[in-house]
Design a protein around this motif. Structure first.
Motif, mmCIF file in Angstrom:
data_model
loop_
_atom_site.group_PDB
_atom_site.id
_atom_site.type_symbol
_atom_site.label_atom_id
_atom_site.label_comp_id
_atom_site.label_asym_id
_atom_site.label_seq_id
_atom_site.Cartn_x
_atom_site.Cartn_y
_atom_site.Cartn_z
ATOM 1 N N ASN A 277 0.860 -1.191 0.000
ATOM 2 C CA ASN A 277 0.000 0.000 0.000
ATOM 3 C C ASN A 277 0.887 1.228 0.000
ATOM 4 O O ASN A 277 1.883 1.273 -0.711
ATOM 5 C CB ASN A 277 -0.920 -0.024 1.224
ATOM 6 C CG ASN A 277 -2.085 -0.994 1.044
ATOM 7 O OD1 ASN A 277 -2.257 -1.565 -0.020
ATOM 8 N ND2 ASN A 277 -2.871 -1.165 2.082
ATOM 9 N N CYS A 278 0.567 2.161 0.900
ATOM 10 C CA CYS A 278 1.328 3.420 0.914
ATOM 11 C C CYS A 278 2.609 3.330 1.738
ATOM 12 O O CYS A 278 3.463 4.208 1.656
ATOM 13 C CB CYS A 278 0.455 4.524 1.489
ATOM 14 S SG CYS A 278 0.026 4.206 3.221
ATOM 15 N N CYS A 281 0.263 2.113 6.266
ATOM 16 C CA CYS A 281 -0.718 1.151 6.790
ATOM 17 C C CYS A 281 -0.308 -0.300 6.539
ATOM 18 O O CYS A 281 -0.953 -1.223 7.035
ATOM 19 C CB CYS A 281 -2.093 1.426 6.185
ATOM 20 S SG CYS A 281 -2.126 1.250 4.381
ATOM 21 N N CYS A 309 -6.606 5.289 6.461
ATOM 22 C CA CYS A 309 -5.404 5.677 5.721
ATOM 23 C C CYS A 309 -5.871 6.226 4.377
ATOM 24 O O CYS A 309 -6.729 5.625 3.719
ATOM 25 C CB CYS A 309 -4.487 4.475 5.530
ATOM 26 S SG CYS A 309 -2.858 4.966 4.970
ATOM 27 N N CYS A 311 -4.602 6.185 1.602
ATOM 28 C CA CYS A 311 -4.327 5.354 0.423
ATOM 29 C C CYS A 311 -5.508 4.452 0.084
ATOM 30 O O CYS A 311 -5.625 3.982 -1.038
ATOM 31 C CB CYS A 311 -3.038 4.556 0.579
ATOM 32 S SG CYS A 311 -3.183 3.066 1.545
HETATM 33 ZN ZN LIG Z 1 -2.058 3.422 3.493
#
Ligand SMILES: [Zn+2]
Ligand code: SF4
Length: 331
Positions: A277-278, A281, A309, A311
């Motif tokens: 993910n980003c 998270c 989050c 994202c």
């Molecule tokens: Zn994230």
């Protein structure tokens, strides 16, 4: 040369590529159990063509005696209590080119002699599943064949993964396994190359439905970018991004909702070559997937809805743009 006069290189051939102890899910008894995973170094997979696979790099010229020595070496890590033994070869355990029938029989005897081993899991391509090869392992009380089907969609498997076998061949292998009392674990691949994010999630959920009658467990592999593979060439040119961890969660929940046992080892998760993910998270999601693997409790995944989050919005936008760009009604 080593102290006892065996060349160092030869000694390396008598050690497995890797072996480790962790916890797995024991489908038949619906509980967590220790598992010893062993990756044996063999002549390697004969196919070697799958676009995401770099396992051929682990192959070597080894003798059957080397292979048995590798397993002996790995078994020194066996826990005292009961456990599952997973033997992988980065190829096919049932391929005579990698392991001879005699070696398979010797391994089966080693397993049978250790009462703590509750189940033996081996990987194989379906074309090597036959009454003869399974009979080599007949003394093993509980046997599971892990087959890397990747998807039930023949088009994706043949064109994008270049897997070299059909869904029908998988079904035939699964039926032979069943006739001999062996279970089948089916590997599905989340996000092969050239498949958009949303389509990839839908594909593994649909595939799980189609393999359910043949499989005791679904193992969802989250695609990673291995070195020196066609997939790596795409990724370097930015034609490929590994799956989002949000997609993995969605896919696992979609498969689990069909009352199937699904496990997903988030290999390489949180890294650019693996599902990610980003970055912020990722650890929480990885931990939830690991926890789910041991319990099959979807609540640990549902709880991720509370993760705030940004994202997640990006990922959701991406899925809706997939609908817009590719059309949501395509087959
Ligand atoms: Zn994230
Ligand atoms: S994914 Fe499996 S079948 Fe395909 S090349 Fe790799 S080891 Fe061989």
């Amino acid at each position: 040369m080593s102290r006892i006069g065996v060349p160092e290189k030869q000694k390396e051939k008598q050690k497995p590529v890797a072996s480790w102890l962790d916890v797995d899910y024991f489908t038949e008894e619906r509980r967590a159990i220790k598992a010893l995973t062993v990756i044996l170094r063999t002549a390697g997979c004969r196919w070697r063509t799958c676009t995401m696979c770099g396992y051929w790099q682990e192959s070597a010229e080894v003798t059957q005696a080397d292979i048995l020595a590798q397993l002996e070496h790995a078994l020194t890590k066996s826990p005292q209590e009961e456990f599952i033994l997973k033997i992988f070869t980065s190829g096919s355990f049932l391929d005579d080119h990698e392991l001879s029938s005699e070696t398979r029989k010797r391994i089966a005897q080693m397993v049978q002699a250790r009462r703590e081993i509750k189940k033996l899991i081996v990987e194989t391509r379906p074309e090597f599943v036959s009454p003869t090869t399974i009979e080599d392992l007949q003394v093993v009380e509980r046997l599971e064949l892990a087959i890397g089907l990747e998807t039930a969609d023949d088009f994706i498997r043949s064109r994008f993964i270049i897997k070299g076998f059909s869904f029908d061949e998988y079904k035939k292998a699964a039926e032979i396994a069943k006739d001999y009392g062996a279970l089948v674990k089916t590997y599905l691949l989340l996000k092969p190359p050239f498949v958009a994010e949303k389509k990839a999630i839908e594909d593994v959920i649909k595939s799980a439905q189609r393999v359910a009658q043949y499989s005791s467990t679904i193992s969802l592999n989250l695609c990673t970018v291995q070195k020196q593979t066609p997939l790596e060439a795409l990724w370097r040119r930015r034609y490929y991004r590994p799956p989002w961890l949000w997609s993995a969660v969605d896919a696992i929940m979609g498969i689990a909702s069909q009352k199937l046992v699904v496990i997903s080892d988030p290999v390489g998760a949180g890294h650019e070559r693996g599902p990610h993910n980003c970055g912020t998270c990722d650890p929480r999601i990885i931990a939830a997937i690991r926890s789910f693997n041991k319990t099959q409790n979807v609540q640990v995944l549902e709880a991720l809805n509370e993760v705030e989050c940004t994202c997640r919005n990006v990922w959701q936008m991406l899925l809706s743009s997939d609908d817009f760009l590719f059309g949501s009604t395509t087959a």
